[in-house]
Design a protein around this motif. Structure first.
Motif, mmCIF file in Angstrom:
data_model
loop_
_atom_site.group_PDB
_atom_site.id
_atom_site.type_symbol
_atom_site.label_atom_id
_atom_site.label_comp_id
_atom_site.label_asym_id
_atom_site.label_seq_id
_atom_site.Cartn_x
_atom_site.Cartn_y
_atom_site.Cartn_z
ATOM 1 N N LEU A 1 0.861 -1.174 0.000
ATOM 2 C CA LEU A 1 0.000 0.000 0.000
ATOM 3 C C LEU A 1 0.901 1.228 0.000
ATOM 4 C CD1 LEU A 1 -2.859 1.130 0.067
ATOM 5 C CD2 LEU A 1 -2.717 1.126 2.562
ATOM 6 N N ALA A 2 0.804 2.043 -1.044
ATOM 7 C CA ALA A 2 1.653 3.223 -1.189
ATOM 8 C C ALA A 2 0.816 4.484 -1.038
ATOM 9 C CB ALA A 2 2.322 3.221 -2.559
ATOM 10 N N GLN A 3 1.391 5.491 -0.412
ATOM 11 C CA GLN A 3 0.749 6.799 -0.349
ATOM 12 C C GLN A 3 1.163 7.572 -1.603
ATOM 13 O OE1 GLN A 3 2.494 7.930 3.441
ATOM 14 N NE2 GLN A 3 0.439 7.996 4.315
ATOM 15 N N VAL A 4 0.218 8.313 -2.182
ATOM 16 C CA VAL A 4 0.471 9.081 -3.394
ATOM 17 C C VAL A 4 0.532 10.565 -3.028
ATOM 18 C CG1 VAL A 4 -0.340 9.605 -5.724
ATOM 19 C CG2 VAL A 4 -0.847 7.362 -4.710
ATOM 20 N N PHE A 5 1.624 11.235 -3.432
ATOM 21 C CA PHE A 5 1.831 12.643 -3.107
ATOM 22 C C PHE A 5 1.996 13.474 -4.370
ATOM 23 C CE2 PHE A 5 3.224 10.483 0.704
ATOM 24 C CZ PHE A 5 2.744 11.291 1.722
ATOM 25 N N GLY B 1 14.792 31.328 -3.021
ATOM 26 C CA GLY B 1 15.041 29.891 -2.988
ATOM 27 C C GLY B 1 13.821 29.105 -3.445
ATOM 28 N N ARG B 2 13.903 27.800 -3.380
ATOM 29 C CA ARG B 2 12.792 26.937 -3.762
ATOM 30 C C ARG B 2 12.348 26.112 -2.558
ATOM 31 N NH1 ARG B 2 10.251 28.341 -8.086
ATOM 32 N NH2 ARG B 2 11.542 28.699 -9.889
ATOM 33 N N SER B 3 11.044 25.957 -2.432
ATOM 34 C CA SER B 3 10.448 25.175 -1.359
ATOM 35 C C SER B 3 9.627 24.049 -1.975
ATOM 36 C CB SER B 3 9.537 26.081 -0.520
ATOM 37 O OG SER B 3 8.730 25.313 0.328
ATOM 38 N N LEU B 4 9.819 22.821 -1.484
ATOM 39 C CA LEU B 4 9.035 21.677 -1.944
ATOM 40 C C LEU B 4 8.102 21.228 -0.836
ATOM 41 C CD1 LEU B 4 11.693 19.443 -3.737
ATOM 42 C CD2 LEU B 4 10.041 20.969 -4.767
ATOM 43 N N THR B 5 6.834 21.057 -1.172
ATOM 44 C CA THR B 5 5.831 20.572 -0.239
ATOM 45 C C THR B 5 5.187 19.332 -0.841
ATOM 46 O OG1 THR B 5 5.369 22.859 0.391
ATOM 47 C CG2 THR B 5 3.770 21.209 1.069
ATOM 48 N N TYR B 6 4.958 18.327 -0.013
ATOM 49 C CA TYR B 6 4.334 17.085 -0.471
ATOM 50 C C TYR B 6 2.905 17.034 0.043
ATOM 51 C CZ TYR B 6 9.056 15.719 -1.670
ATOM 52 O OH TYR B 6 10.310 15.668 -2.222
ATOM 53 N N GLU B 7 1.936 17.040 -0.878
ATOM 54 C CA GLU B 7 0.524 17.011 -0.510
ATOM 55 C C GLU B 7 -0.038 15.614 -0.770
ATOM 56 O OE1 GLU B 7 -3.619 18.852 -2.169
ATOM 57 O OE2 GLU B 7 -1.855 20.133 -2.215
ATOM 58 N N LEU B 8 -0.534 14.977 0.278
ATOM 59 C CA LEU B 8 -1.109 13.634 0.164
ATOM 60 C C LEU B 8 -2.404 13.703 -0.646
ATOM 61 C CD1 LEU B 8 -1.035 10.638 1.017
ATOM 62 C CD2 LEU B 8 -2.354 11.300 3.027
ATOM 63 N N ALA C 1 3.311 10.823 -14.049
ATOM 64 C CA ALA C 1 4.729 11.179 -13.955
ATOM 65 C C ALA C 1 4.915 12.451 -13.140
ATOM 66 C CB ALA C 1 5.310 11.355 -15.348
ATOM 67 N N GLY C 2 5.939 12.432 -12.283
ATOM 68 C CA GLY C 2 6.241 13.587 -11.446
ATOM 69 C C GLY C 2 5.712 13.467 -10.037
ATOM 70 N N ARG C 3 4.716 12.644 -9.835
ATOM 71 C CA ARG C 3 4.188 12.442 -8.473
ATOM 72 C C ARG C 3 5.098 11.486 -7.718
ATOM 73 N NH1 ARG C 3 -2.227 12.802 -9.505
ATOM 74 N NH2 ARG C 3 -2.227 15.083 -9.654
ATOM 75 N N VAL C 4 4.899 11.406 -6.406
ATOM 76 C CA VAL C 4 5.759 10.604 -5.541
ATOM 77 C C VAL C 4 4.927 9.544 -4.829
ATOM 78 C CG1 VAL C 4 7.226 10.698 -3.481
ATOM 79 C CG2 VAL C 4 7.408 12.479 -5.206
ATOM 80 N N LEU C 5 5.469 8.324 -4.785
ATOM 81 C CA LEU C 5 4.862 7.233 -4.031
ATOM 82 C C LEU C 5 5.740 6.948 -2.824
ATOM 83 C CD1 LEU C 5 4.000 4.782 -6.950
ATOM 84 C CD2 LEU C 5 2.463 6.356 -5.787
ATOM 85 N N ARG C 6 5.131 6.830 -1.661
ATOM 86 C CA ARG C 6 5.870 6.526 -0.431
ATOM 87 C C ARG C 6 5.477 5.131 0.034
ATOM 88 N NH1 ARG C 6 5.612 11.103 3.666
ATOM 89 N NH2 ARG C 6 7.189 11.915 2.255
#
Length: 102
Positions: free
Chosen positions: A9-13, A24-31, A71-76
């Motif tokens: 089971l993976a969380q999608v961000f 600067g650049r800030s990265l935020t991960y939204e579930l 593409a580009g999204r993150v799986l945890r």
């Protein structure tokens, strides 16, 4: 290490990039949800750029068709964050190509 062909089971961000007030650049991960995956074996390779070496792990996973898996999204899952590099639909399934850097 992730066991091959075992359902996970993976969380999608969604990765949201913004500029800070200081330039600067800030990265935020939204579930945005979760998805079941069947992960294949992990492959490792070294990538060299400008005198530095980075280890890149790649993984192919299978999931049901899901519009959130782009593409580009993150799986945890499995204790790490994996970026979706690409995905292709096959019948009612998606074959996802994932990557992470160490």
């Amino acid at each position: 290490m992730i066991a091959a062909r075992r359902p996970l089971l993976a969380q999608v961000f969604e990765v949201i990039e913004a500029e800070t007030p200081y330039g600067g650049r800030s990265l935020t991960y939204e579930l945005i949800g979760s998805a079941w995956l069947r992960a294949g074996p992990t492959r490792r390779r070294d990538r060299s750029e400008a005198g530095t070496s980075t280890t890149v792990e790649t993984l192919t996973a299978e999931s049901r068709l899901d519009s959130r898996l782009t593409a580009g999204r993150v799986l945890r899952f499995g204790g790490g964050d994996w970026r979706i590099v690409s995905g292709e639909p096959v019948d009612r399934r998606s074959i996802l190509h994932l990557e992470r850097t160490r």
